[in-house]
Design an enzyme around this catalytic site. Structure first.
Site, PDB file in Angstrom:
ATOM      1  N   HIS A   1      -8.346  -7.159   2.919  1.00 45.48           N
ATOM      2  CA  HIS A   1      -6.914  -7.367   3.125  1.00 45.48           C
ATOM      3  C   HIS A   1      -6.678  -8.823   3.504  1.00 45.48           C
ATOM      4  O   HIS A   1      -7.476  -9.408   4.231  1.00 45.48           O
ATOM      5  CB  HIS A   1      -6.418  -6.440   4.242  1.00 45.48           C
ATOM      6  CG  HIS A   1      -4.922  -6.356   4.340  1.00 45.48           C
ATOM      7  ND1 HIS A   1      -4.152  -7.401   4.799  1.00 45.48           N
ATOM      8  CD2 HIS A   1      -4.061  -5.375   4.014  1.00 45.48           C
ATOM      9  CE1 HIS A   1      -2.874  -7.045   4.756  1.00 45.48           C
ATOM     10  NE2 HIS A   1      -2.801  -5.817   4.270  1.00 45.48           N
TER      11      HIS A   1
ATOM     12  N   HIS B   1      -2.704  -2.905  -5.000  1.00 46.89           N
ATOM     13  CA  HIS B   1      -1.712  -3.929  -5.364  1.00 46.89           C
ATOM     14  C   HIS B   1      -2.445  -5.256  -5.455  1.00 46.89           C
ATOM     15  O   HIS B   1      -3.627  -5.325  -5.142  1.00 46.89           O
ATOM     16  CB  HIS B   1      -0.574  -4.013  -4.335  1.00 46.89           C
ATOM     17  CG  HIS B   1      -1.066  -4.078  -2.905  1.00 46.89           C
ATOM     18  ND1 HIS B   1      -1.614  -5.214  -2.366  1.00 46.89           N
ATOM     19  CD2 HIS B   1      -1.133  -3.129  -1.938  1.00 46.89           C
ATOM     20  CE1 HIS B   1      -1.972  -4.983  -1.119  1.00 46.89           C
ATOM     21  NE2 HIS B   1      -1.708  -3.705  -0.841  1.00 46.89           N
TER      22      HIS B   1
ATOM     23  N   THR C   1       0.826  -1.208   0.000  1.00 43.57           N
ATOM     24  CA  THR C   1       0.000   0.000   0.000  1.00 43.57           C
ATOM     25  C   THR C   1       0.860   1.257   0.000  1.00 43.57           C
ATOM     26  O   THR C   1       0.584   2.215  -0.731  1.00 43.57           O
ATOM     27  CB  THR C   1      -0.905   0.053   1.249  1.00 43.57           C
ATOM     28  OG1 THR C   1      -1.545  -1.193   1.401  1.00 43.57           O
ATOM     29  CG2 THR C   1      -1.939   1.146   1.121  1.00 43.57           C
TER      30      THR C   1
HETATM   31  C1  GP9 Z   1      -2.517  -0.853   6.473  1.00 43.87           C
HETATM   32  C2  GP9 Z   1      -3.052  -1.043   5.113  1.00 43.87           C
HETATM   33  C3  GP9 Z   1      -2.574  -2.329   4.537  1.00 43.87           C
HETATM   34  O1  GP9 Z   1      -2.664   0.403   7.004  1.00 43.87           O
HETATM   35  O2  GP9 Z   1      -2.783   0.034   4.316  1.00 43.87           O
HETATM   36  O3  GP9 Z   1      -1.267  -2.304   4.148  1.00 43.87           O
HETATM   37  P1  GP9 Z   1      -0.681  -3.412   3.161  1.00 43.87           P
HETATM   38  O4  GP9 Z   1      -0.376  -4.619   3.975  1.00 43.87           O
HETATM   39  O5  GP9 Z   1      -1.740  -3.679   2.144  1.00 43.87           O
HETATM   40  O6  GP9 Z   1       0.523  -2.783   2.571  1.00 43.87           O
HETATM   41 MN    MN Z   2      -2.817  -2.663   0.652  1.00 44.72          MN
END
Ligand code: GP9
Ligand code: MN
Length: 634
Positions: free
Chosen positions: A417, A477, A302
């Site tokens: 996620h 991503h 992210t």
């Molecule tokens: C955490 C969220 C996820 O704040 O942005 O991060 P990632 O694991 O997708 O890089």
């Molecule tokens: Mn992310």
């Protein structure tokens, strides 16, 4: 055993000091920093992690002559206590740990300024009580011994190292890729301890400092020439179309293009499947939608996508820029729009230190970061990584209203996620039925995010906040890694996932949604996150000529249909290059390398120059350089 007992007895002054420092650190973890733990292993790691550092730090005293040894223990224990105490004071104000750049970032310390005395409490004196005890003991006539034999100090240091390695191994098991990927200070302190965290931070900082030191202002001229040649003039119809409107950017967690306009769970006849993204599918008709848009992130996930968006430059090939170069000079999108009258903010219900966002956002020029503290987060409205997307959007409405207009606000969703957990009531479609549970679970969480987005749009319409806004939405991503190729092949009805497919799976959805705009269409231009910044600036009527962009406006009539991934793979209209192999896009077959060769040079230049700016912190010379170029042009 006897020998160890004997040794401990002979070094009991040291052993006592170690014990004090160890327990004290643990107490500060719990009482001062309030570090929680989700399971017994985590709590055990937290409890045990100060021990190796305490042995190591205080063990340095053995390298002093006998008569200085106890004094050395006391001084080392005092230094360690101050490290703890300064972190505690810093934490009381910023709820974060000290990093080396922070020590030099006077603006941050300025915030602390006069209030520093308010952060000090009388009971803090207890932090130093063990030092007083040690001083008292050292002065006593029959003071406890500190008389190791010759090789025993080395043995003690070895114990410290072995303890540390065990700790790290356990921590890596608990948090895979702890040090390479999870750049969250909370997590690092929790897993390997506050002292080791400082060592790690020091290592990271020294690594990046060296390259900066050797850079000078002439380096930027070359780069300027390169980016200048890449500039494309915007579509005059779209330039400035959103001027003065609010900008809502939505980073859609782990969303990949392969689920768009698709279904899951069909029967044997391929029927009865459930639509995965009904809302986004319908939004395509009302947007300029890019079907060949790639994410270009690396390990920074992210945070890399945020970096690409803000700077139109590539992230690092390992680690995360957010963590290693938060102190650089930037000329980022938030500061650009801010200079043009916008209020720039981020809304994301996670700890502000995650991905070092609190530091990096300042450097990028955001006016405000609404982090987890701005949200009401509790067990009922959370799942997986935290606040559910619907609640996140709902609670954000008031925050949006609290801002001066026009605003530029980026939302980062969270529910979709890994490991894609969802409460039963939020499962609008069934999980898939694949060997990979991850892929199976991905479908309902994507479906949930799609619902949350629809909910957000509806609410904005209800509140009368929709018409005056434009929406930029993109997947940050991939969500499904190559570890799930077998299941992915089953879902896509392919025999196997080839490297060609892997690159094509890096496509993420990308929408430009302008209420009332009638030129909507699906565009097939090959593009990536690097192109977001010039695109957005042009929509707002802000000139980008002379800026250091490696991407081009997505809607520019003469834009080259081409994009580069962080690992050096690249895609054009006809060819795709990855892992040393050139593919024909139409047949998906491997072809002679000669077809891809003409692109090699520009790919290397783009990645190389982008890295050069980052590692050399070259934008600190920007103004100086522009004057030079301008005077040359005269
Ligand atoms: C955490 C969220 C996820 O704040 O942005 O991060 P990632 O694991 O997708 O890089
Ligand atoms: Mn992310």
């Amino acid at each position: 055993m006897e020998r160890i007992k004997n040794l401990l007895y002979r070094v009991r002054f040291f052993a006592l000091a170690v014990f004090f420092l160890w327990i004290k650190t643990y107490i500060i973890y719990k009482v001062g920093f309030g570090i929680p733990s989700d399971n017994p292993l985590q709590e055990f790691l937290l409890f045990i992690n100060p021990l190796s550092s305490a042995i190591f730090i205080l063990g340095i005293s053995f390298f002093f002559a006998a008569k200085w040894r106890k004094k050395a223990v006391i001084i080392l224990a005092t230094i360690a206590s101050f490290v703890l105490y300064f972190n505690l004071l810093y934490y009381r104000f910023f709820t974060d740990y000290i990093t080396i750049p922070v020590l030099f970032q006077t603006s941050n310390m300025g915030d602390l300024g006069s209030s520093v005395f308010e952060l000090i409490h009388w009971y803090d004196a207890f932090i130093f009580i063990d030092i007083a005890i040690l001083i008292y003991l050292a002065q006593k006539r029959n003071s406890p011994a500190l008389r190791p034999l010759k090789r025993e100090p080395l043995l003690i240091m070895l114990v410290a190292v072995v303890l540390f390695v065990t700790n790290l191994t356990l921590a890596q098991a608990e948090r895979p890729q702890l040090l390479t990927r999870s750049f969250d200070r909370d997590l690092i302190v929790k897993n390997i301890g506050i002292f080791n965290y400082h060592v790690y931070d020091g290592f990271l900082q020294s690594q990046t400092r060296a390259q900066r030191v050797f850079a000078d202002s002439s380096d930027i001229i070359e780069v300027q020439r390169h980016v200048k040649a890449k500039h494309e003039e915007p579509d005059p119809e779209l330039f400035g179309i959103a001027e003065g409107k609010n900008v809502i950017v939505i980073s859609m967690e782990s969303l990949q293009t392969f689920v768009i306009n698709e279904t899951v769970n069909e029967d044997e006849n391929g029927e009865g499947g459930e639509v995965i993204t009904p809302f986004l599918n319908s939004l395509i008709d009302e947007s300029i939608y890019f079907e060949n848009f790639y994410h270009q992130t690396g390990q920074g996930k992210t945070s890399d996508s945020e970096y690409l968006l803000a700077n139109s430059m590539y992230g690092r090939d390992s680690g995360s820029v957010f963590f290693t170069h938060a102190g650089n000079a930037f000329d980022a999108l938030p500061s650009n729009v801010s200079e043009n009258g916008y209020y720039a903010s981020v809304m994301h219900a996670n700890n502000k230190s995650f991905w070092n966002r609190d530091m990096m956002y300042q450097s990028l020029g955001y006016d405000r970061y609404f982090d987890i503290m701005s949200y009401d987060v509790h067990e009922e409205n959370s799942v997986g990584w935290g606040l559910k997307d619907v609640d996140f959007f709902e609670q954000s409405i008031d925050l949006l209203k609290s801002q001066p207009e026009p605003y530029y606000t980026k939302f980062i969703t969270l529910t979709n996620h890994f490991p894609f957990e969802l409460d039963e009531e939020d499962k609008f479609i069934e999980e898939g039925d694949y060997p990979s549970r991850t892929l199976s679970r991905y479908f309902p969480t994507v479906r949930y995010m799609d619902y949350a987005l629809e909910y957000f749009f509806d609410r904005l319409k209800e509140e009368g906040m929709y018409e005056d806004s434009i929406f930029i939405m993109y997947g940050d991503h991939y969500g499904i890694s190559e570890n799930h190729n077998r299941s992915m092949a089953m879902y896509l009805d392919k025999e196997e996932i080839t490297p060609f497919d892997t690159v094509q799976l890096q496509r993420v959805p990308k929408f430009i949604h302008i209420p009332g705009y009638d030129g909507n269409k699906v565009m097939d231009t090959v593009s990536g996150q690097i192109d977001l910044k010039p695109t957005i600036l042009h929509l707002l009527g802000i000139e980008t000529k002379g800026m250091f962009h490696f991407g081009t406006d997505l809607t520019a009539p003469d834009r080259e249909s081409f994009t580069i991934l962080r690992d050096g793979s690249f895609i054009s209209d006809d060819y795709l290059f990855t892992r040393g192999v050139c593919y024909d896009k139409e047949t998906e077959e491997e072809i002679e390398i000669e077809f891809c060769e003409p692109f090699f040079e520009s790919v290397n230049l783009d990645l190389g120059y982008s890295d050069k700016i980052l590692y050399g912190d070259l934008l600190r010379y920007k103004d100086h350089e522009q004057e030079e170029v301008l005077s040359q042009n005269d």
